[in-house]
Design a protein around this motif. Structure first.
Motif, mmCIF file in Angstrom:
data_model
loop_
_atom_site.group_PDB
_atom_site.id
_atom_site.type_symbol
_atom_site.label_atom_id
_atom_site.label_comp_id
_atom_site.label_asym_id
_atom_site.label_seq_id
_atom_site.Cartn_x
_atom_site.Cartn_y
_atom_site.Cartn_z
ATOM 1 N N ALA A 266 1.065 -1.159 -0.231
ATOM 2 C CA ALA A 266 -0.082 -0.387 0.050
ATOM 3 C C ALA A 266 0.558 1.664 0.336
ATOM 4 O O ALA A 266 0.410 2.145 0.194
ATOM 5 N N SER A 267 2.443 1.606 0.263
ATOM 6 C CA SER A 267 3.258 2.259 0.560
ATOM 7 C C SER A 267 3.055 2.896 -1.179
ATOM 8 O O SER A 267 3.620 3.968 -0.593
ATOM 9 N N MET A 268 3.267 2.011 -2.340
ATOM 10 C CA MET A 268 3.004 3.209 -2.996
ATOM 11 C C MET A 268 2.838 4.220 -3.292
ATOM 12 O O MET A 268 2.150 4.752 -4.532
ATOM 13 N N LEU A 269 0.346 3.972 -2.475
ATOM 14 C CA LEU A 269 -0.170 5.474 -2.501
ATOM 15 C C LEU A 269 0.400 6.301 -1.377
ATOM 16 O O LEU A 269 0.012 7.467 -1.767
ATOM 17 N N PHE A 270 0.792 6.207 -0.740
ATOM 18 C CA PHE A 270 0.882 6.617 0.453
ATOM 19 C C PHE A 270 2.674 7.447 0.214
ATOM 20 O O PHE A 270 2.662 8.903 0.826
ATOM 21 N N MET A 271 2.977 7.311 -0.391
ATOM 22 C CA MET A 271 4.192 7.767 -1.255
ATOM 23 C C MET A 271 3.770 9.044 -1.646
ATOM 24 O O MET A 271 5.238 9.528 -2.320
ATOM 25 N N VAL A 272 2.758 8.816 -2.381
ATOM 26 C CA VAL A 272 2.510 10.253 -4.329
ATOM 27 C C VAL A 272 2.301 11.374 -3.150
ATOM 28 O O VAL A 272 3.299 12.126 -3.545
ATOM 29 N N VAL A 298 -2.150 16.700 -9.596
ATOM 30 C CA VAL A 298 -0.876 15.471 -9.950
ATOM 31 C C VAL A 298 -0.611 14.559 -8.870
ATOM 32 O O VAL A 298 -1.434 13.886 -9.590
ATOM 33 N N VAL A 299 -1.200 14.717 -7.684
ATOM 34 C CA VAL A 299 -1.618 13.655 -6.546
ATOM 35 C C VAL A 299 -3.279 12.904 -7.092
ATOM 36 O O VAL A 299 -2.290 11.440 -6.931
ATOM 37 N N LEU A 300 -4.153 13.418 -7.428
ATOM 38 C CA LEU A 300 -5.666 12.455 -8.020
ATOM 39 C C LEU A 300 -5.413 12.001 -9.639
ATOM 40 O O LEU A 300 -5.667 10.560 -9.332
ATOM 41 N N ALA A 301 -4.491 12.201 -10.077
ATOM 42 C CA ALA A 301 -4.021 11.932 -11.295
ATOM 43 C C ALA A 301 -2.833 10.726 -11.558
ATOM 44 O O ALA A 301 -3.569 9.739 -11.802
ATOM 45 N N ALA A 339 -7.365 4.957 3.074
ATOM 46 C CA ALA A 339 -6.922 5.885 3.740
ATOM 47 C C ALA A 339 -6.092 6.428 3.224
ATOM 48 O O ALA A 339 -5.757 7.523 3.215
ATOM 49 N N ALA A 340 -5.682 6.192 1.857
ATOM 50 C CA ALA A 340 -4.658 6.627 0.574
ATOM 51 C C ALA A 340 -5.481 8.221 0.258
ATOM 52 O O ALA A 340 -5.036 9.017 0.380
ATOM 53 N N VAL A 341 -6.690 8.570 0.744
ATOM 54 C CA VAL A 341 -7.183 9.578 0.152
ATOM 55 C C VAL A 341 -7.550 10.497 1.450
ATOM 56 O O VAL A 341 -6.941 11.470 1.261
ATOM 57 N N PRO A 342 -7.975 10.184 2.771
ATOM 58 C CA PRO A 342 -7.570 11.631 3.659
ATOM 59 C C PRO A 342 -5.981 11.906 3.837
ATOM 60 O O PRO A 342 -5.478 12.782 4.528
ATOM 61 N N ASP A 343 -5.077 10.080 3.134
ATOM 62 C CA ASP A 343 -3.748 10.319 4.056
ATOM 63 C C ASP A 343 -3.462 12.519 3.342
ATOM 64 O O ASP A 343 -2.383 12.892 3.329
ATOM 65 N N ALA A 344 -3.812 12.068 2.001
ATOM 66 C CA ALA A 344 -3.286 13.203 0.659
ATOM 67 C C ALA A 344 -3.620 13.903 0.848
ATOM 68 O O ALA A 344 -3.053 15.227 0.664
ATOM 69 N N ILE A 345 -5.143 14.279 1.864
ATOM 70 C CA ILE A 345 -5.837 15.791 1.872
ATOM 71 C C ILE A 345 -4.841 16.670 2.817
ATOM 72 O O ILE A 345 -4.222 17.498 2.266
ATOM 73 N N SER A 398 -8.764 10.774 8.593
ATOM 74 C CA SER A 398 -10.151 10.542 8.032
ATOM 75 C C SER A 398 -10.587 12.043 9.416
ATOM 76 O O SER A 398 -10.857 13.071 9.022
ATOM 77 N N VAL A 399 -10.033 11.680 10.321
ATOM 78 C CA VAL A 399 -10.313 12.598 11.302
ATOM 79 C C VAL A 399 -9.485 14.570 11.159
ATOM 80 O O VAL A 399 -9.967 15.537 11.116
ATOM 81 N N GLY A 400 -8.428 13.974 10.655
ATOM 82 C CA GLY A 400 -7.081 14.577 9.938
ATOM 83 C C GLY A 400 -7.674 15.593 9.081
ATOM 84 O O GLY A 400 -7.788 16.592 8.980
ATOM 85 N N ALA A 401 -8.256 14.693 7.941
ATOM 86 C CA ALA A 401 -9.325 15.250 6.872
ATOM 87 C C ALA A 401 -10.553 16.407 6.881
ATOM 88 O O ALA A 401 -10.965 17.321 6.596
#
Length: 414
Positions: A266-272, A298-301, A339-345, A398-401
């Motif tokens: 999963a870390s390939m998502l968390f690294m973007v 850029v993150v979304l793409a 979790a990658a979505v709120p993590d990016a936010i 999620s709470v952070g987002a």
């Protein structure tokens, strides 16, 4: 598209950082796949536990110097540049060696699952792996500071490829056990770091000379980095480094092996988003125009397609290691993908606030997320299994987002 990326500094360096991350992750995946097929799961569990501890030690000990590099190196003269980098590397790596040694002595008494650290060779491996990781992290940020992420890409691909090659040679020669995994992990790190110091940095800043002269003059700046960037970084990266350690402490090394493979996948998502956030911050410290919507695009793409792939085919991907890894980590992987979505936010929000000097705001948000994640992980692991760490991570992000969204809406309405 390629011309647009080449002209746009933010997009170009974001892509290069992400390419470095993706290449490292891909070769790292191959590394652990080879280890899983050639070595016993118990050996992999022990090695991943030690590497997890080294990641925590490095995170605690690097003093936030990487972000200080990004903040101070642009525009610095040769002498000042040499002093900043030399002081950062010497103090960061020196403190890492001390902390890793102390951690290796203390952990077996605190948690029985870390009894393997009583072996002097394991303790030495912990110190070496921790120092190599700190040096690697700081050198990456030197390249990011100069918006020369192609150097970071080349260095990290050589490092990751060296690990795979070394492991392949050792297992082909008939060597086994956790020591093989650790040796293959650390030796290329030392070699690539030495090459970077001797060859790559002088090319990046012609005339620079690394040494101990003038380190005392940098202590004030390092103290400022410790109070600002480092506390933010600790709260932000703490859960990612501590989760494998908590899994080992609560469930044992073998369970951590299952967790670590899913987490690594999963870390390939968390690294973007951290990659884009670093490039975004570097753009602003270089006085270049950089908009938050552009960074988010850029993150979304980049995140979207691999997130969909991991969610739909994660069990099959984990099954490449073994059926046991798929059975134990399939559900966890799906939770981590969500979790990658709120993590990016939250990562982009922190980068934006950091560029504005809102350090306390960054720290408060990261502390909130870290507290939720680590507390719930510790409480839920014994009863829920390794999935507890994924659920807790999702809850914290999620709470952070939500906090970021509420603050954004409040500012617009004010």
């Amino acid at each position: 598209m390629l011309k647009t990326v080449a002209r746009d500094s933010l997009a170009r360096n974001s892509v290069l950082i992400m390419a470095s991350t993706a290449g490292t992750a891909g070769l790292g995946y191959l590394y652990w796949l080879l280890a899983a097929r050639e070595l016993a799961q118990a050996s992999i569990g022990t090695a991943t536990a030690l590497i997890s501890v080294s990641a925590v030690v490095s995170m605690v000990s690097n003093l936030g110097l990487g972000h200080m590099f990004i903040q101070r190196l642009p525009g610095a003269g040769v002498g000042e540049w040499s002093r900043i980098v030399s002081a950062g590397l010497l103090l960061g790596c020196g403190l890492t060696a001390v902390v890793s040694f102390a951690a290796g002595l203390a952990l077996p008494s605190v948690a029985g699952h870390f009894a393997f650290l009583r072996d002097p060779s394991a303790l030495a491996a912990l110190v070496l792996a921790s120092v190599a990781l700190t040096a690697s992290t700081l050198l990456d940020n030197v390249f990011v500071a100069h918006r020369a992420s192609h150097g970071m890409l080349t260095r990290n691909l050589a490092l990751a490829g060296g690990k795979v090659g070394t492991l392949a040679v050792l297992t082909w020669a008939g060597y086994g056990g956790a020591g093989v995994v650790l040796l293959a992990w650390t030796l290329p790190s030392v070699a690539v770091t030495a090459y970077t110091l001797g060859t790559s940095l002088p090319r990046l800043q012609p005339g620079a000379r690394l040494g101990a002269a003038g380190i005392g003059d940098e202590l004030m700046h390092i103290h400022g980095s410790l109070r600002g960037h480092h506390l933010i970084n600790l709260a932000q990266a703490g859960p990612t480094a501590l989760l494998p350690v908590l899994v080992t402490a609560r469930l044992g090394a073998e369970a951590n092996g299952h967790f670590y493979v899913a987490w690594m996948t999963a870390s390939m998502l968390f690294m973007v988003s951290p990659a884009v956030a670093s490039a975004f911050y570097a753009e602003r410290t270089n006085a270049a125009p950089a908009g938050l919507p552009r960074a988010a695009a850029v993150v979304l793409a980049v995140t979207g397609p691999p997130a969909l792939l991991l969610f739909l085919a994660g069990d099959w991907i984990l099954g490449l290691f073994s059926a046991g890894f798929a059975a134990e980590g399939g559900l966890l992987l799906k939770i981590l993908v969500l979790a990658a979505v709120p993590d990016a936010i939250t990562n982009l929000a922190v980068a934006h606030w950091r560029s504005l000097g809102r350090f306390r705001r960054c720290l408060r948000l990261n502390l909130l997320m870290a507290t939720i994640c680590l507390t719930l992980t510790w409480l839920w692991l014994p009863g829920t299994g390794i999935e507890a760490a994924g659920i807790a991570w999702l809850a914290g992000q999620s709470v952070g987002a939500v906090v970021v969204a509420v603050r954004s809406l409040w500012r617009r309405g004010a």
